[in-house]
Motif scaffolding. Structure first.
Motif, PDB file in Angstrom:
ATOM      1  N   UNK A  67       0.802  -1.223   0.000  1.00 41.55           N
ATOM      2  CA  UNK A  67       0.000   0.000   0.000  1.00 41.55           C
ATOM      3  C   UNK A  67       0.831   1.268   0.000  1.00 41.55           C
ATOM      4  N   UNK A  68       1.975   1.272   0.704  1.00 35.25           N
ATOM      5  CA  UNK A  68       2.804   2.481   0.738  1.00 35.25           C
ATOM      6  C   UNK A  68       3.262   2.844  -0.661  1.00 35.25           C
ATOM      7  N   UNK A  70     -14.615   6.501  13.683  1.00 31.84           N
ATOM      8  CA  UNK A  70     -13.217   6.888  13.827  1.00 31.84           C
ATOM      9  C   UNK A  70     -12.458   5.932  14.737  1.00 31.84           C
ATOM     10  N   UNK A  71     -13.105   5.478  15.821  1.00 38.21           N
ATOM     11  CA  UNK A  71     -12.461   4.562  16.747  1.00 38.21           C
ATOM     12  C   UNK A  71     -12.184   3.215  16.080  1.00 38.21           C
ATOM     13  N   UNK A  72     -13.164   2.711  15.329  1.00 33.10           N
ATOM     14  CA  UNK A  72     -12.953   1.452  14.610  1.00 33.10           C
ATOM     15  C   UNK A  72     -11.841   1.621  13.572  1.00 33.10           C
ATOM     16  N   UNK A  73     -11.826   2.763  12.875  1.00 31.56           N
ATOM     17  CA  UNK A  73     -10.772   3.024  11.896  1.00 31.56           C
ATOM     18  C   UNK A  73      -9.400   3.010  12.558  1.00 31.56           C
ATOM     19  N   UNK A  74      -9.327   3.584  13.767  1.00 27.65           N
ATOM     20  CA  UNK A  74      -8.052   3.672  14.460  1.00 27.65           C
ATOM     21  C   UNK A  74      -7.466   2.330  14.839  1.00 27.65           C
ATOM     22  N   UNK A  75      -8.307   1.336  15.024  1.00 27.05           N
ATOM     23  CA  UNK A  75      -7.774   0.018  15.398  1.00 27.05           C
ATOM     24  C   UNK A  75      -7.808  -0.971  14.226  1.00 27.05           C
ATOM     25  N   UNK A 125      -4.190  -0.015   8.236  1.00 20.64           N
ATOM     26  CA  UNK A 125      -4.146   0.507   6.865  1.00 20.64           C
ATOM     27  C   UNK A 125      -5.332   1.387   6.472  1.00 20.64           C
ATOM     28  N   UNK A 126      -6.198   1.766   7.424  1.00 23.29           N
ATOM     29  CA  UNK A 126      -7.297   2.671   7.082  1.00 23.29           C
ATOM     30  C   UNK A 126      -6.790   4.105   7.033  1.00 23.29           C
ATOM     31  N   UNK A 173      -6.497   3.458  -2.371  1.00 20.98           N
ATOM     32  CA  UNK A 173      -5.816   4.727  -2.083  1.00 20.98           C
ATOM     33  C   UNK A 173      -5.664   5.597  -3.321  1.00 20.98           C
ATOM     34  N   UNK A 174      -5.748   4.980  -4.509  1.00 23.70           N
ATOM     35  CA  UNK A 174      -5.592   5.746  -5.749  1.00 23.70           C
ATOM     36  C   UNK A 174      -6.901   6.331  -6.247  1.00 23.70           C
TER      37      UNK A 174
END
Length: 391
Positions: free
Chosen positions: A17-18, A72-77, A80-81, A175-176
């Motif tokens: 992904x990077x 946001x909390x689910x995204x944080x854990x 790669x989100x 991501x693109x």
């Protein structure tokens, strides 16, 4: 160009992904990737008002913002989100349900037995993201759980659906994609163009609910207002709408004919041209002030430093935000006018590293140096030439 497309194909097939993000920046010179540090969900306000891309005002209550905090909390854990994936999820939930947990008693009477914020009636869709049990997203009980819906939307290896239906992380090279296209790739809506309109609102929510380690240090050092670290920068006028007519530095004052120091950059543009926030931030002044005419001051945190941006010469009706409002980079905040000491419609832009009371620097150079999206090639070249001439 063929080599570039070949590199893109190779990265899509083999790269992590990077690598995808790097190729996105290569394909789009205006794209930027700024790390915002460790994002933490802070206090949830009682309300938040923001504007959609087409200028419509959206008022969100504490319950809606609580659902945003869950996403946001689910995204944080979820690996790669990141920030961009979180914005995409918020855009989708805003579009589908206005961040409300919707029951659907016509399709599933039992859905009323679960905590909900109202009634929906789109086929057999339920909840924040309007997910359908018939499409395999989950059971009624599962889909009436906001946390489950967020996990399903992000998908990936930790998602509940094993890639079918696909969550965001199951979309190749998401991501693109444009943020709206990425939301559509998950939602598969009959109205794919709706999502992009909510990106400024999603960014405002993320800014309002996020507290960063960097911002905490900034507040501790400078005291006063806590301004979250911005994640991107934008040019304040749409590309192709303006002309740089008067630069920062000594000049002949057009009113007095005397040499005076000009603390801003004057960007001539047609009356009513949209003015955009250069970064995530908080409005600290919005109103008429002397020779500035209609003035807006926004405080930002950029790379750990407090920055104030000034936008001048708006008429009262051209100021679209109020003191205390949270704004996002690229959000519509006002319209070009010619109020105050002005010889024609233009935006007078000032950048003050260190805060509103610190000296100004050349705004165009500063935006170019910090990779602002939307800065024209001519402006970048001008800034580069100035840098070469600087001892």
């Amino acid at each position: 160009m063929k080599k570039l497309l070949g590199l893109l194909a190779l990265v899509l097939l083999l790269g992590p992904p990077a690598g995808l993000v790097s190729v996105a920046a290569l394909m789009n010179p205006a794209a930027i990737s700024c790390s915002s540090g460790s994002l933490l969900v802070g206090d949830i306000p009682d309300s938040l008002t923001a504007r959609t891309r087409d200028g419509r005002s959206i008022a969100l209550n504490r319950q809606q913002l609580t659902h945003a905090a869950t996403i946001m909390t689910v995204a944080g854990r979820t690996g790669d989100v990141g920030r961009e994936g979180t914005i995409i999820a918020l855009m989708a939930a805003l579009t589908e349900s206005t961040l409300r947990m919707l029951a659907n008693p016509s399709a599933y009477p039992e859905s009323l037995g679960f905590p909900n914020d109202g009634i929906g009636s789109d086929h057999d869709s339920l909840g924040l993201f309007q997910m359908r049990p018939a499409s395999g997203w989950g059971t009624v009980a599962e889909l009436m759980d906001p946390e489950y819906q967020a996990r399903a939307f992000f998908g990936g290896s930790s998602g509940p659906n094993g890639g079918s239906p696909r969550g965001l992380l199951d979309i190749p090279a998401w991501q693109l994609l444009d943020h709206g296209e990425a939301a559509q790739a998950v939602e598969v809506s009959a109205y794919p163009d709706r999502y992009q309109n909510y990106q400024p609102v999603a960014e405002a929510i993320l800014t309002a609910l996020t507290r960063t380690q960097t911002a905490g240090r900034s507040a501790a050092a400078g005291g006063g207002l806590l301004v979250p670290e911005t994640s991107r920068l934008a040019f304040p006028l749409p590309a192709g709408t303006y002309m740089n007519t008067d630069s920062f530095g000594p000049r002949i004052d057009p009113y007095t004919g005397e040499q005076r120091f000009h603390a801003g950059s004057d960007l001539a543009a047609p009356m009513g041209t949209p003015i955009l926030a250069i970064a995530d931030g908080i409005v600290t002044f919005a109103g008429q002030r002397g020779t500035y005419g209609g003035l807006m001051i926004i405080e930002h945190t950029v790379a750990g430093e407090r920055i104030a941006s000034y936008y001048a010469h708006m008429y009262d009706h051209g100021i679209h935000v109020a003191e205390g409002d949270t704004v996002a980079a690229g959000q519509l905040i006002g319209e070009v006018g010619s109020a105050g000491k002005s010889t024609g419609p233009h935006l007078h832009l000032e950048i003050h590293p260190g805060g509103a009371n610190a000296p100004a620097v050349d705004a165009i150079d500063w935006l170019a140096e910090h990779g602002a999206a939307g800065l024209s090639g001519a402006d970048v070249s001008t800034a580069a030439c100035r840098a070469e001439r600087t001892p």
